[in-house]
Scaffold this active site. Sequence first.
Site, mmCIF file in Angstrom:
data_model
loop_
_atom_site.group_PDB
_atom_site.id
_atom_site.type_symbol
_atom_site.label_atom_id
_atom_site.label_comp_id
_atom_site.label_asym_id
_atom_site.label_seq_id
_atom_site.Cartn_x
_atom_site.Cartn_y
_atom_site.Cartn_z
ATOM 1 N N LYS A 1 0.850 -1.201 0.000
ATOM 2 C CA LYS A 1 0.000 0.000 0.000
ATOM 3 C C LYS A 1 0.880 1.244 0.000
ATOM 4 O O LYS A 1 2.082 1.168 0.270
ATOM 5 C CB LYS A 1 -0.926 -0.022 1.210
ATOM 6 C CG LYS A 1 -0.216 0.006 2.555
ATOM 7 C CD LYS A 1 -1.195 -0.243 3.695
ATOM 8 C CE LYS A 1 -0.497 -0.268 5.038
ATOM 9 N NZ LYS A 1 -1.408 -0.728 6.112
ATOM 10 N N ARG B 1 -11.398 0.326 14.257
ATOM 11 C CA ARG B 1 -11.398 1.138 13.044
ATOM 12 C C ARG B 1 -12.382 0.500 12.059
ATOM 13 O O ARG B 1 -13.426 1.046 11.773
ATOM 14 C CB ARG B 1 -9.996 1.224 12.431
ATOM 15 C CG ARG B 1 -8.977 1.936 13.334
ATOM 16 C CD ARG B 1 -7.678 2.208 12.610
ATOM 17 N NE ARG B 1 -7.178 1.013 11.928
ATOM 18 C CZ ARG B 1 -5.987 0.930 11.342
ATOM 19 N NH1 ARG B 1 -5.174 1.982 11.333
ATOM 20 N NH2 ARG B 1 -5.603 -0.178 10.759
ATOM 21 N N TYR C 1 17.283 29.532 9.624
ATOM 22 C CA TYR C 1 16.158 30.357 10.052
ATOM 23 C C TYR C 1 15.994 30.325 11.568
ATOM 24 O O TYR C 1 16.158 29.280 12.201
ATOM 25 C CB TYR C 1 14.866 29.862 9.415
ATOM 26 C CG TYR C 1 14.804 30.110 7.930
ATOM 27 C CD1 TYR C 1 14.749 31.409 7.427
ATOM 28 C CD2 TYR C 1 14.799 29.049 7.034
ATOM 29 C CE1 TYR C 1 14.687 31.641 6.057
ATOM 30 C CE2 TYR C 1 14.736 29.265 5.673
ATOM 31 C CZ TYR C 1 14.682 30.562 5.189
ATOM 32 O OH TYR C 1 14.627 30.787 3.841
ATOM 33 N N MET D 1 13.387 24.336 3.760
ATOM 34 C CA MET D 1 12.685 23.656 2.670
ATOM 35 C C MET D 1 13.630 22.801 1.823
ATOM 36 O O MET D 1 13.304 21.668 1.458
ATOM 37 C CB MET D 1 11.968 24.680 1.783
ATOM 38 C CG MET D 1 11.139 24.029 0.700
ATOM 39 S SD MET D 1 10.403 25.213 -0.436
ATOM 40 C CE MET D 1 8.911 25.640 0.409
HETATM 41 C C1 LIG Z 1 -0.787 -1.911 6.620
HETATM 42 C C2 LIG Z 1 -1.424 -3.159 7.024
HETATM 43 C C3 LIG Z 1 -0.660 -4.292 7.312
HETATM 44 C C4 LIG Z 1 0.847 -4.257 7.354
HETATM 45 O O1 LIG Z 1 1.247 -3.689 8.575
HETATM 46 P P1 LIG Z 1 2.802 -3.554 8.936
HETATM 47 O O2 LIG Z 1 2.792 -3.036 10.319
HETATM 48 O O3 LIG Z 1 3.361 -2.568 7.975
HETATM 49 O O4 LIG Z 1 3.382 -4.897 8.779
HETATM 50 C C5 LIG Z 1 -1.307 -5.459 7.617
HETATM 51 N N1 LIG Z 1 -2.662 -5.521 7.639
HETATM 52 C C6 LIG Z 1 -3.434 -4.450 7.376
HETATM 53 C C7 LIG Z 1 -4.908 -4.588 7.445
HETATM 54 C C8 LIG Z 1 -2.852 -3.243 7.064
HETATM 55 O O5 LIG Z 1 -3.624 -2.184 6.805
#
Ligand SMILES: *Cc1c(COP(=O)(O)O)cnc(C)c1O
Length: 367
Positions: free
Chosen positions: A35, A130, A258, A306
Amino acid sequence: MPRPITAVIHAQALRQNLAVVRKLVPESKVFAVVKANAYGHGIERVYESFKTADGFALLDLEEAKRLRALGWTSPILLLEGVFSPQDLFDCSRYQLSFTVHSEQQLYWLQQHSEPARFDIFLKMNSGMNRLGFKPQQYRDIWQQLSQLDKVARITHMMHFSDADGQRFGQQGIDYQLSEFEATIQDLPGERSVSNSAAILRYQTRLQSDYVRGGIMLYGSSPDYPQHSIQDWGLAPTMSLRSEIIAIQHLNAHESVGYGSSYVAEQPITIGIVACGYADGYQRISATGTPVLVNGVRTGTIGRVSMDMLAVDLTPVPDARVGSEVVLWGTSSSGTVLPIDEVAATSGTIGYELMCGVTARVNFINQE
Ligand SMILES: *Cc1c(COP(=O)(O)O)cnc(C)c1O
């Protein structure tokens, strides 16, 4: 010449980290979680190294389509399921497995008019609060799903909130795991429970037919500082590297950057690095955030701006304009600066740093 800041993606390290997952859970099928564009690495850049995984897991249909375009024919799991009823057509077309976590999604599925054979991961809310169905509701939803012709398979899924630590004083997985197991008991179907922290810390106690490894594949330890990547045998997969573009000699009482937030107590030589918050380096990073110059460890000085930041060259007297600076990852000479150490002194976690490298940074692949 382009600005020298570069994110190097290390194929060998990606493969090594996947091998660590395999070794810890040899009986499980492994979803490589890609992801957020493979945690900021770029899906196309990690694909070759992760091709030996059993599946990929992600959130966006567009990213799933990119994997299909690369030629991936094995499972792809949409971790948040569909966002509209139309998405279900894409799930058929691109053969995507998906989570069902809400009554809305169940309804869309029931209403879906086209014949289909969907591969579903039914998500239980065992305490994360969630997504997913509460244990009291879960079996009823499972019954409803299992009666639909278009549902080919249902896998039981949950997600730990505290696998990297404790939950209300207990081991992080205990409570959620007992809720999960008590609920699914006798229901047929495989299970998917483990994220990286659960794979690393609880592999012997968990039955997870499909693990979902994310952060560990990218060389960050989910329970840092309790364990470092070295403890787990993981290697950095992304090195954010740049160069010194100027050197300044400050007298006592002179400042840099800065707000003049850093004032030299005694004469000091500093390097100005082509890296700033517009590259994804955290502006909040305090003086002393670790960096490598010519493979030698030193720290940042003053406020991150920046496009630039300053580093203390006291431990690196041979540093010159053009010397290599590693903001996190591995230096050309092989010294490692784990992203977790940088994140910790910047008030964040490795996940956020690697996802936050911005589009103006040049990415390259390396063996
Ligand atoms: C992102 C995610 C993972 C992976 O989690 P990590 O901590 O990066 O290993 C696993 N399951 C779900 C549902 C996720 O959203």
